[in-house]
Design an enzyme around this catalytic site. Structure first.
Site, mmCIF file in Angstrom:
data_model
loop_
_atom_site.group_PDB
_atom_site.id
_atom_site.type_symbol
_atom_site.label_atom_id
_atom_site.label_comp_id
_atom_site.label_asym_id
_atom_site.label_seq_id
_atom_site.Cartn_x
_atom_site.Cartn_y
_atom_site.Cartn_z
ATOM 1 N N CYS A 93 -6.730 -23.160 -21.578
ATOM 2 C CA CYS A 93 -7.156 -24.471 -21.234
ATOM 3 C C CYS A 93 -8.276 -24.303 -20.146
ATOM 4 O O CYS A 93 -8.953 -25.395 -19.815
ATOM 5 C CB CYS A 93 -6.132 -25.205 -20.583
ATOM 6 S SG CYS A 93 -5.440 -24.475 -19.113
ATOM 7 N N ASN A 149 -22.622 -9.903 -10.469
ATOM 8 C CA ASN A 149 -21.691 -9.467 -9.559
ATOM 9 C C ASN A 149 -20.286 -10.369 -9.506
ATOM 10 O O ASN A 149 -20.457 -11.663 -9.764
ATOM 11 C CB ASN A 149 -21.900 -9.142 -8.317
ATOM 12 C CG ASN A 149 -23.294 -8.410 -8.165
ATOM 13 O OD1 ASN A 149 -23.444 -7.632 -9.180
ATOM 14 N ND2 ASN A 149 -24.248 -8.259 -7.141
ATOM 15 N N ASP A 154 -17.965 -9.797 -6.952
ATOM 16 C CA ASP A 154 -17.570 -9.565 -5.670
ATOM 17 C C ASP A 154 -17.341 -10.886 -4.840
ATOM 18 O O ASP A 154 -16.839 -10.508 -3.418
ATOM 19 C CB ASP A 154 -18.285 -8.325 -5.186
ATOM 20 C CG ASP A 154 -19.758 -8.709 -4.748
ATOM 21 O OD1 ASP A 154 -20.239 -9.819 -4.889
ATOM 22 O OD2 ASP A 154 -20.599 -7.703 -5.084
ATOM 23 N N CYS A 171 -0.350 -24.877 -18.367
ATOM 24 C CA CYS A 171 -0.266 -25.133 -19.994
ATOM 25 C C CYS A 171 0.851 -23.916 -20.551
ATOM 26 O O CYS A 171 0.945 -23.868 -21.597
ATOM 27 C CB CYS A 171 -1.568 -24.978 -20.539
ATOM 28 S SG CYS A 171 -2.296 -23.350 -20.833
ATOM 29 N N GLY A 183 -31.388 -5.429 -7.532
ATOM 30 C CA GLY A 183 -30.629 -4.463 -7.759
ATOM 31 C C GLY A 183 -29.840 -4.522 -9.033
ATOM 32 O O GLY A 183 -28.642 -4.381 -9.245
ATOM 33 N N SER A 207 -30.161 -2.979 -13.228
ATOM 34 C CA SER A 207 -30.637 -2.073 -14.179
ATOM 35 C C SER A 207 -31.177 -2.832 -15.439
ATOM 36 O O SER A 207 -31.858 -2.124 -16.064
ATOM 37 C CB SER A 207 -29.566 -0.925 -14.532
ATOM 38 O OG SER A 207 -28.294 -1.400 -15.240
ATOM 39 N N HIS A 245 -20.811 -13.180 -14.774
ATOM 40 C CA HIS A 245 -19.757 -12.331 -15.113
ATOM 41 C C HIS A 245 -18.428 -12.458 -14.518
ATOM 42 O O HIS A 245 -17.337 -11.830 -14.588
ATOM 43 C CB HIS A 245 -20.078 -10.865 -14.957
ATOM 44 C CG HIS A 245 -21.414 -10.254 -15.968
ATOM 45 N ND1 HIS A 245 -22.070 -9.299 -15.579
ATOM 46 C CD2 HIS A 245 -21.813 -10.895 -16.996
ATOM 47 C CE1 HIS A 245 -22.841 -9.053 -16.545
ATOM 48 N NE2 HIS A 245 -22.777 -9.942 -17.479
ATOM 49 N N ASN A 270 -35.833 -2.894 -6.320
ATOM 50 C CA ASN A 270 -34.614 -2.114 -6.542
ATOM 51 C C ASN A 270 -34.962 -0.663 -5.959
ATOM 52 O O ASN A 270 -36.091 -0.467 -5.654
ATOM 53 C CB ASN A 270 -34.919 -2.012 -8.325
ATOM 54 C CG ASN A 270 -33.713 -1.006 -8.876
ATOM 55 O OD1 ASN A 270 -33.184 -0.219 -8.251
ATOM 56 N ND2 ASN A 270 -32.956 -1.942 -9.993
ATOM 57 N N CYS A 314 -7.477 -19.347 -17.291
ATOM 58 C CA CYS A 314 -6.613 -19.424 -18.371
ATOM 59 C C CYS A 314 -7.460 -19.484 -19.679
ATOM 60 O O CYS A 314 -8.380 -20.383 -19.620
ATOM 61 C CB CYS A 314 -5.757 -20.847 -18.142
ATOM 62 S SG CYS A 314 -4.734 -21.037 -19.558
HETATM 63 P P1 OAD Z 1 -26.042 -1.220 -12.826
HETATM 64 O O1 OAD Z 1 -25.138 -0.223 -11.699
HETATM 65 O O2 OAD Z 1 -26.249 -1.111 -13.905
HETATM 66 O O3 OAD Z 1 -27.482 -1.202 -11.644
HETATM 67 C C1 OAD Z 1 -27.411 -1.113 -10.630
HETATM 68 C C2 OAD Z 1 -29.120 -1.283 -10.046
HETATM 69 O O4 OAD Z 1 -29.044 -1.298 -8.849
HETATM 70 C C3 OAD Z 1 -29.665 0.116 -10.669
HETATM 71 O O5 OAD Z 1 -30.847 -0.295 -11.025
HETATM 72 C C4 OAD Z 1 -30.070 0.776 -9.049
HETATM 73 O O6 OAD Z 1 -31.287 1.355 -8.986
HETATM 74 C C5 OAD Z 1 -30.165 -0.212 -8.026
HETATM 75 N N1 OAD Z 1 -29.810 -0.079 -6.917
HETATM 76 C C6 OAD Z 1 -28.703 0.593 -6.440
HETATM 77 N N2 OAD Z 1 -28.751 0.607 -5.129
HETATM 78 C C7 OAD Z 1 -29.508 -0.446 -4.599
HETATM 79 C C8 OAD Z 1 -29.899 -0.963 -3.336
HETATM 80 N N3 OAD Z 1 -29.297 -0.546 -2.187
HETATM 81 N N4 OAD Z 1 -31.042 -1.857 -3.208
HETATM 82 C C9 OAD Z 1 -31.491 -2.105 -4.397
HETATM 83 N N5 OAD Z 1 -31.120 -1.642 -5.656
HETATM 84 C C10 OAD Z 1 -30.233 -0.724 -5.694
HETATM 85 O O7 OAD Z 1 -25.414 -2.840 -12.296
HETATM 86 P P2 OAD Z 1 -25.829 -4.193 -12.833
HETATM 87 O O8 OAD Z 1 -27.504 -4.142 -13.433
HETATM 88 O O9 OAD Z 1 -25.533 -5.211 -12.121
HETATM 89 O O10 OAD Z 1 -21.047 -5.980 -16.631
HETATM 90 O O11 OAD Z 1 -25.119 -4.221 -14.472
HETATM 91 C C11 OAD Z 1 -24.912 -5.018 -15.202
HETATM 92 C C12 OAD Z 1 -23.478 -5.209 -15.661
HETATM 93 O O12 OAD Z 1 -23.197 -3.943 -16.240
HETATM 94 C C13 OAD Z 1 -22.491 -5.570 -14.643
HETATM 95 O O13 OAD Z 1 -22.280 -6.890 -14.360
HETATM 96 C C14 OAD Z 1 -21.105 -5.054 -15.358
HETATM 97 C C15 OAD Z 1 -21.673 -3.766 -15.688
HETATM 98 O O14 OAD Z 1 -21.202 -3.257 -16.986
HETATM 99 C C16 OAD Z 1 -19.808 -6.170 -16.963
HETATM 100 O O15 OAD Z 1 -18.687 -5.746 -16.479
HETATM 101 C C17 OAD Z 1 -19.755 -7.523 -17.915
#
Ligand code: OAD
Length: 275
Positions: free
Chosen positions: A141, A113, A115, A182, A219, A221, A130, A245, A138
């Site tokens: 540098c 995340n 955030d 830079c 949380g 995927s 990420h 999850n 930058c």
């Molecule tokens: P995803 O949106 O792919 O998956 C979110 C997961 O959280 C899913 O498996 C949901 O079932 C689960 N979920 C949703 N609400 C929940 C809750 N309240 N409690 C527990 N689980 C919950 O997000 P990420 O796996 O983080 O990368 O995605 C990976 C990367 O894909 C991100 O970092 C981003 C994105 O594209 C970049 O931008 C490089």
């Protein structure tokens, strides 16, 4: 896999509790942990990628083409993204992980995340795979700069006012992305698709996992690599994996335990039963 309980059961298997007490735990978090803070996940019905085409908004070339063809859309995207991030506060899941670190149960959080909510909750050791939306960096540098919220809201306001005028938008964007010491132009310190992860962070994540007793996936995927390779690395080393999850994920098959439900409900229950 032991499919153990949902949050409603209010029961967490003794084997999981034992694994927590056994040594130190590492957490790998994804967008799902911040969902209860009001930040939409990426995938799924109301996910960010259902509103913004990732081909355009997740790749550097896509973003440049949107900027060239329709700069108002870049303004809408930044406005939308930062409005959500400004409003978000750590939820019980973030707070419990911070507490566990203080209590020396948790070694660190590895997060996908951007955030800053783990840090806002009080976590000290946070490995950001990420990047972070509240930093500029930058590419020349590698120097990083903190983005102050007040300054950021002011620039977003300028961007909003500039809609309809390419020149005004470009002017506000040049304030958003000033030049580094830079002289290169700064950018938001986040990883876009096709880009390399920040130097050293993946290696450090592997190192942290090597001596942990349990890897907790919260949380995510598990579809984005190399982040999703971390649980396989743990599995190969005989480290137990617990998945928290709301539904099963791409990584469920390699998990030893699974708690289905909201992270903000499950983690406080878990910590209560540890005490
Ligand atoms: P995803 O949106 O792919 O998956 C979110 C997961 O959280 C899913 O498996 C949901 O079932 C689960 N979920 C949703 N609400 C929940 C809750 N309240 N409690 C527990 N689980 C919950 O997000 P990420 O796996 O983080 O990368 O995605 C990976 C990367 O894909 C991100 O970092 C981003 C994105 O594209 C970049 O931008 C490089």
């Amino acid at each position: 896999m032991h499919k153990i309980s949902t949050a409603k059961d209010n029961f967490i298997n003794a084997t999981i509790l034992e694994a927590f007490k056994n040594g130190q735990v590492v957490a790998l978090t994804g967008a799902g942990i911040s969902e209860e803070s009001g930040i939409p996940t990426f995938r799924g019905e109301n996910g960010l990628w259902s509103r913004y085409d990732p081909q355009l908004y997740a790749y550097p070339e896509g973003l440049l083409s949107v900027l060239r063809n329709d700069p108002d859309k870049i303004v809408d995207y930044l406005d939308d993204l930062y409005s959500i991030l400004f409003r978000a506060k750590p939820n019980p899941a973030h707070l419990v992980l911070a507490r566990m670190e203080k209590d020396k149960i948790l070694k660190c959080v590895i997060t996908q995340n951007i955030d800053n909510l783990h840090q806002d909750a009080g976590s000290d050791k946070v490995l950001e795979l990420h990047g972070n939306a509240f930093r500029l960096r930058c590419d020349n540098c590698s120097k990083a700069y903190r983005l102050e919220k007040d300054n950021l809201s002011h620039i977003i306001e300028q961007l909003r006012k500039g809609k309809g005028s390419r020149q005004a938008i470009l002017k506000a964007l040049s304030r958003f992305f000033p030049r580094c010491d830079c002289k290169d132009r700064l950018r938001i310190d986040i990883v876009l698709f096709g880009e390399l992860l920040p130097s050293g962070v993946l290696e450090e994540s592997y190192r942290e996992m090597e001596h942990c007793s349990l890897l907790v996936l919260i949380g995510t995927s598990g579809v984005v690599y190399p982040a999703a390779s971390l649980p396989f690395y743990a599995k190969d080393r005989g480290i137990k994996i617990l998945e928290i999850n709301s539904v099963s994920s791409n990584l469920s098959a390699i998990c030893d335990f699974q708690l289905l439900g909201k992270a903000g409900e499950i983690l406080p229950q878990l910590v209560k039963q540890l005490n």
